[in-house]
Design a protein around this motif. Structure first.
Motif, mmCIF file in Angstrom:
data_model
loop_
_atom_site.group_PDB
_atom_site.id
_atom_site.type_symbol
_atom_site.label_atom_id
_atom_site.label_comp_id
_atom_site.label_asym_id
_atom_site.label_seq_id
_atom_site.Cartn_x
_atom_site.Cartn_y
_atom_site.Cartn_z
ATOM 1 N N GLY A 34 -10.513 -9.472 -1.923
ATOM 2 C CA GLY A 34 -9.958 -9.739 -0.597
ATOM 3 C C GLY A 34 -10.447 -11.083 -0.102
ATOM 4 N N THR A 35 -10.071 -11.411 1.107
ATOM 5 C CA THR A 35 -10.398 -12.714 1.701
ATOM 6 C C THR A 35 -11.905 -12.965 1.734
ATOM 7 N N GLN A 69 -7.101 -1.551 -11.523
ATOM 8 C CA GLN A 69 -7.166 -1.907 -10.098
ATOM 9 C C GLN A 69 -8.623 -1.749 -9.689
ATOM 10 N N GLN A 112 0.823 -1.200 0.000
ATOM 11 C CA GLN A 112 0.000 0.000 0.000
ATOM 12 C C GLN A 112 0.863 1.257 0.000
ATOM 13 N N TYR A 115 -10.773 -2.889 -6.458
ATOM 14 C CA TYR A 115 -10.935 -3.546 -5.149
ATOM 15 C C TYR A 115 -12.158 -2.990 -4.432
ATOM 16 N N GLY A 173 -5.440 -10.780 1.454
ATOM 17 C CA GLY A 173 -4.323 -10.611 2.385
ATOM 18 C C GLY A 173 -4.534 -11.342 3.699
#
Ligand code: PLP
Length: 370
Positions: free
Chosen positions: A224-225, A177, A73, A179, A243
């Motif tokens: 993400g997870t 990107q 980041q 997210y 992550g």
């Protein structure tokens, strides 16, 4: 600068000094293997987020299991990864200011280092920095897919900025990107799926606009997870950035559905230092040993105990049952509410297996917030 580790290799786990950030190595390795297995046989690349672990040791273990590299980041985080041997880093963030841009461009002389943009002036500044260091930086356009954080709006605005990136001699347009951070911790699996479906639609709209502009989109990266299975099944994402899956935390354990296949592998080990009243005990770990932004830690295997509040160096436990066996000197494994900011409070991971200390890993990017 790091402090001395709270343990020595080979010592019994019972002798680790506290508070300490402890990794259950068996559970952690199972988590690494589960993620690798769930993407095996697909064309998706895994690029785990190193903002969780901040350690090139962990990053290299992810790469050894097939990850293409890591995400970071911050520039200083990326420096810690590259200096620690990770060869491919994507900074999933906007980097602003001449000093940071120079550090980023200089780092790109040592490893593959990409970055994200959502602003035309930032594109020009990045180009100047890249040319000053004689590198061609891979640049991804960040699209706002519902998190309302950074990112241009989907569709034409994304294509317009991508065209500008592609026109700079020091830059290479490397994809999108995308997210959706606000979807990750939605507990209900169907509501989470709905949020990611919206994100996927915004990505499609942007890829279509790129295609109309004659710009091939070589990568769409995000996830993400809490959501990665949805992006993985979308057919438009090419890269997964999860992550927290390596360690999990108390908050992620409340998220229903597939993230529950990952195990809690990260603990703050604490010692009971006071049991002065019937219904209260106090441990030697507080706000300087765990974060509370996503709630108090949960005491592993002890439903009779509740972490009620924390001050700097104290964690106050409520005994749900006053007869609960808790004595001064007892050691408790606390599952942090949120893994990333908790890790950032420590200098060392103490890895344990079979009741012994097997590994001491410095948290090299601890405090790397620049
Ligand atoms: C851009 C980006 N990608 C990926 C992640 C990883 O998410 P998680 O830790 O929930 O797996 C984060 C976490 O905040 C993020 O900001």
């Amino acid at each position: 600068m790091t402090t001395r580790p709270p343990a020595d290799i080979g010592m019994p786990a019972a002798e680790i000094d506290t508070p300490a950030l402890v990794v259950d190595l068996d559970a952690y390795e199972r988590n690494l293997d589960r993620m690798a297995a769930s993407l095996a046989g697909t064309r998706l690349r895994l690029r785990p987020h190193a903002k969780t672990h901040k350690s090139p040791v962990v990053g290299l273990q992810q790469v050894a299991r097939g990850a293409v590299g890591v995400c970071c980041q911050k520039v200083s985080e990326a420096e810690a990864m590259v200096n620690g041997g990770v060869r491919n880093v994507l900074v999933t963030n906007e980097i602003v200011g001449p000093r940071k841009l120079a550090r980023l461009a200089s780092l790109a002389r040592q490893a593959e280092v990409g970055v994200c943009v959502d602003d035309p002036q930032n594109v020009r500044d990045l180009d100047a920095a890249a040319r000053a260091f004689g590198v061609r930086l891979p640049v991804l356009v960040e699209v706002n897919v519902g998190a309302n954080r950074c990112g241009v709006e989907p569709g034409e605005p994304a294509a317009t900025l991508a065209r500008q990136v592609a026109a700079q001699p020091g830059l290479r347009f490397a994809g999108l990107q995308a997210y959706q951070g606000r979807a990750q911790h939605i507990q209900d699996v169907e509501k989470r799926r709905e949020a990611i479906d919206l994100a996927i639609a915004k990505v499609r709209e942007s890829v279509d606009a790129l295609s109309r502009a004659g710009l091939p989109c070589e990568a769409v990266t995000g996830a993400g997870t809490g959501s990665y299975r949805f992006e993985a099944a979308s057919g438009v994402y090419t890269e997964i950035q999860a992550g927290s899956y390596i360690f999990m935390d108390a908050d992620y354990k409340k998220v229903e559905g597939f993230p529950s296949e990952f195990e809690n592998a990260l603990f703050v080990l604490a010692t009971v230092m006071s049991r002065a009243t019937r219904d209260r005990a106090v441990v030697d770990a507080g706000l300087k040993a765990f974060s509370v932004d996503s709630g108090m830690p949960v005491v592993q295997g002890r439903p009779d105990l509740e972490v009620q509040r924390a001050s700097d160096e104290h964690g106050v436990l409520l005994l749900r049952d006053p007869a609960a066996p808790v004595r001064v000197g007892d050691r408790l494994f606390l599952i942090p509410g949120h893994c990333d900011p908790t890790i950032n409070l420590h200098d060392w991971y103490v890895g344990i297996r079979g009741g012994r200390v097997e590994a001491l890993w410095p948290i090299a990017a601890r405090g790397a917030v620049v």
